[in-house]
Write a protein that holds these residues in place. Structure first.
Motif, mmCIF file in Angstrom:
data_model
loop_
_atom_site.group_PDB
_atom_site.id
_atom_site.type_symbol
_atom_site.label_atom_id
_atom_site.label_comp_id
_atom_site.label_asym_id
_atom_site.label_seq_id
_atom_site.Cartn_x
_atom_site.Cartn_y
_atom_site.Cartn_z
ATOM 1 N N ILE A 4 12.766 -6.392 -7.021
ATOM 2 C CA ILE A 4 12.295 -6.150 -8.383
ATOM 3 C C ILE A 4 10.775 -6.250 -8.938
ATOM 4 O O ILE A 4 10.384 -5.314 -9.437
ATOM 5 C CB ILE A 4 13.234 -7.017 -9.296
ATOM 6 C CG1 ILE A 4 14.794 -6.706 -9.355
ATOM 7 C CG2 ILE A 4 12.765 -6.904 -10.955
ATOM 8 C CD1 ILE A 4 15.089 -5.045 -9.415
ATOM 9 N N LEU A 5 10.340 -7.035 -8.182
ATOM 10 C CA LEU A 5 8.926 -7.268 -8.156
ATOM 11 C C LEU A 5 8.155 -5.963 -7.548
ATOM 12 O O LEU A 5 7.134 -5.231 -8.088
ATOM 13 C CB LEU A 5 8.256 -8.420 -7.460
ATOM 14 C CG LEU A 5 8.568 -9.860 -7.930
ATOM 15 C CD1 LEU A 5 8.234 -10.934 -7.203
ATOM 16 C CD2 LEU A 5 7.862 -9.816 -9.508
ATOM 17 N N ASN A 6 8.453 -5.361 -6.470
ATOM 18 C CA ASN A 6 8.098 -4.360 -6.047
ATOM 19 C C ASN A 6 8.296 -3.175 -6.871
ATOM 20 O O ASN A 6 7.691 -2.215 -6.944
ATOM 21 C CB ASN A 6 8.919 -3.903 -4.565
ATOM 22 C CG ASN A 6 8.109 -4.919 -3.401
ATOM 23 O OD1 ASN A 6 7.197 -5.416 -3.544
ATOM 24 N ND2 ASN A 6 8.827 -4.854 -2.213
ATOM 25 N N VAL A 19 6.713 1.083 -10.805
ATOM 26 C CA VAL A 19 6.897 1.625 -12.315
ATOM 27 C C VAL A 19 5.526 1.501 -13.052
ATOM 28 O O VAL A 19 5.052 2.413 -13.537
ATOM 29 C CB VAL A 19 8.003 0.954 -13.112
ATOM 30 C CG1 VAL A 19 8.075 1.176 -14.475
ATOM 31 C CG2 VAL A 19 9.401 1.100 -12.454
ATOM 32 N N ALA A 20 4.623 0.468 -12.638
ATOM 33 C CA ALA A 20 3.584 -0.026 -13.348
ATOM 34 C C ALA A 20 2.687 1.258 -12.935
ATOM 35 O O ALA A 20 1.652 1.614 -13.822
ATOM 36 C CB ALA A 20 3.154 -1.230 -13.197
ATOM 37 N N VAL A 21 2.483 1.322 -11.537
ATOM 38 C CA VAL A 21 1.602 2.299 -11.051
ATOM 39 C C VAL A 21 1.710 3.737 -11.574
ATOM 40 O O VAL A 21 0.712 4.481 -11.766
ATOM 41 C CB VAL A 21 1.460 2.129 -9.629
ATOM 42 C CG1 VAL A 21 0.678 3.254 -8.967
ATOM 43 C CG2 VAL A 21 1.022 0.680 -9.077
ATOM 44 N N THR A 22 3.150 4.031 -11.421
ATOM 45 C CA THR A 22 3.510 5.439 -11.874
ATOM 46 C C THR A 22 3.150 5.539 -13.274
ATOM 47 O O THR A 22 2.534 6.747 -13.534
ATOM 48 C CB THR A 22 5.110 5.383 -11.756
ATOM 49 O OG1 THR A 22 5.519 5.404 -10.469
ATOM 50 C CG2 THR A 22 5.526 7.098 -12.046
ATOM 51 N N SER A 23 3.456 4.508 -14.118
ATOM 52 C CA SER A 23 3.206 4.757 -15.505
ATOM 53 C C SER A 23 1.793 4.971 -15.877
ATOM 54 O O SER A 23 1.235 5.785 -16.520
ATOM 55 C CB SER A 23 3.858 3.575 -16.240
ATOM 56 O OG SER A 23 5.122 3.448 -16.084
ATOM 57 N N ALA A 61 0.838 -1.186 0.168
ATOM 58 C CA ALA A 61 0.052 0.158 -0.019
ATOM 59 C C ALA A 61 0.840 1.281 0.034
ATOM 60 O O ALA A 61 0.575 2.431 -0.865
ATOM 61 C CB ALA A 61 -0.921 0.143 1.199
ATOM 62 N N ILE A 62 1.947 1.203 0.934
ATOM 63 C CA ILE A 62 2.767 2.563 0.795
ATOM 64 C C ILE A 62 3.629 2.812 -0.484
ATOM 65 O O ILE A 62 3.600 3.718 -0.977
ATOM 66 C CB ILE A 62 4.025 2.454 1.986
ATOM 67 C CG1 ILE A 62 3.269 2.180 3.170
ATOM 68 C CG2 ILE A 62 5.097 3.455 1.991
ATOM 69 C CD1 ILE A 62 2.521 3.417 3.526
ATOM 70 N N ILE A 63 4.036 1.466 -1.162
ATOM 71 C CA ILE A 63 4.490 1.775 -2.521
ATOM 72 C C ILE A 63 3.506 1.924 -3.603
ATOM 73 O O ILE A 63 3.847 2.827 -4.315
ATOM 74 C CB ILE A 63 5.272 0.228 -2.963
ATOM 75 C CG1 ILE A 63 6.219 -0.081 -2.175
ATOM 76 C CG2 ILE A 63 5.491 0.068 -4.314
ATOM 77 C CD1 ILE A 63 7.045 -1.412 -2.336
ATOM 78 N N PHE A 64 2.509 1.710 -3.552
ATOM 79 C CA PHE A 64 1.073 2.256 -4.233
ATOM 80 C C PHE A 64 1.102 3.675 -4.197
ATOM 81 O O PHE A 64 0.936 4.420 -5.141
ATOM 82 C CB PHE A 64 -0.003 1.442 -4.098
ATOM 83 C CG PHE A 64 -1.259 1.781 -4.901
ATOM 84 C CD1 PHE A 64 -1.405 1.367 -6.196
ATOM 85 C CD2 PHE A 64 -2.052 2.698 -4.305
ATOM 86 C CE1 PHE A 64 -2.391 2.038 -6.836
ATOM 87 C CE2 PHE A 64 -3.224 3.238 -4.944
ATOM 88 C CZ PHE A 64 -3.325 2.898 -6.295
ATOM 89 N N LEU A 65 1.007 4.098 -3.215
ATOM 90 C CA LEU A 65 0.651 5.559 -2.602
ATOM 91 C C LEU A 65 1.822 6.300 -3.028
ATOM 92 O O LEU A 65 1.662 7.551 -3.724
ATOM 93 C CB LEU A 65 0.383 5.717 -1.162
ATOM 94 C CG LEU A 65 -0.993 5.130 -0.742
ATOM 95 C CD1 LEU A 65 -1.204 5.166 0.521
ATOM 96 C CD2 LEU A 65 -2.253 5.861 -1.421
#
Length: 285
Positions: free
Chosen positions: A74-76, A81-85, A8-12
């Motif tokens: 790398i999965l994180n 990268v996917a969420v940012t893109s 969740a933190i990485i997503f936000l």
């Protein structure tokens, strides 16, 4: 729950990057650093969204990180990268303010907060973050400072392609991002740890298993009680302090623990250093 929390933190953090890029930096042609900055340059020169370029340019870097930094990291990073893109595809490119300097400052702060928390929870935004982390494994250099140096290359490129005024705004934004990243990602800050405990062997075993650090163990005696104790000394990073505290408390709630900031460390410290026994002592180096 820990995995859900970190995800969740990485997503936000990744979503915050999309906001910073599309609402503060890109509208004024102020670039981010590294591969993200290169993706921005391509998007401004060619009719392809920066999010697409970000994915394409990160592929070789993420492959390198997979081999050196591990699958989970790398999965994180791929998730980040996917969420940012995707966020950059759907968040409109619009100016929050007409002032380019304000946009560079606030954009830099937002990028720094996003990147700092993503790295702190064992991920990255790809690009120079991965390269910087690989280099910090070999050299004890603040990550934000190192990435700032790598990202400065983007500033010179943007100066030739656009204007040097915008290049200076980019430099200011990247510099602020580096400062914020180092405030959040504090792995490079070293702490001296001294533990006085009656359960020295148990504490030493757990510290070695979880930290893989050198520990000096000496015999001690309580001046008032006369009890025999063990005194353990080591140097850890501030990043590791979060799980050292509860680890010691769980083994010996009555242990005396002293923690102080260390200016410099000489000798073996990092996890990839070779540990060897120092003859005639209890220290592992």
């Amino acid at each position: 729950m820990d995995k859900v929390y970190s995800t969740a933190i990485i997503f936000l953090g990744s979503l915050l990057l999309g906001v910073a890029f599309n609402m503060f930096l890109l509208p004024h042609e102020i670039l981010s650093g590294g591969i993200t900055g290169i993706a921005m340059i391509f998007s401004l020169m060619l009719p392809v969204n920066a999010g697409i370029w970000l994915i394409l340019l990160n592929i070789p870097v993420l492959v390198l990180g997979w081999m050196k930094l591990g699958k989970v990291f790398i999965l994180n990073s791929i998730f980040s990268v996917a969420v940012t893109s995707i966020s950059m595809l759907y968040i409109p490119v619009m100016k929050v303010t007409e002032d380019a300097l304000l946009s560079s400052v606030f954009g830099g702060v937002l990028v720094g907060v996003g990147v700092g928390f993503i790295i702190r929870f064992y991920g990255s935004t790809g690009g120079f973050d991965v390269i910087g982390l690989l280099l910090t494994m070999k050299r004890d250099i603040p990550l934000g400072f190192l990435v700032f140096g790598l990202n400065s290359l983007v500033v010179f490129v943007s100066g030739f392609i656009f204007t040097w005024e915008l290049a200076m705004y980019t430099m200011a934004s990247i510099y602020i991002t580096g400062l914020v990243v180092d405030r959040i990602h504090t792995r490079h800050i070293k702490l001296s740890l001294m533990v006085v405990t009656s359960k020295g062997d148990a504490v030493k075993k757990q510290l070695l298993e979880h930290l893989y650090r050198g520990i000096t163990v000496t015999d001690g005696e309580g001046a008032y009680s006369g009890n025999k104790v063990k005194v353990l000394y080591s140097v850890i990073s501030r990043y590791e302090l979060a799980y050292v505290r509860p680890l010691i408390k769980e083994i010996d709630p009555n242990a005396f623990v002293s923690i102080s900031e260390t200016m410099e460390v000489m000798g073996n410290f990092r996890k990839d250093d070779n540990f060897k026994k120092v003859p005639g002592t209890s220290q592992m180096m």
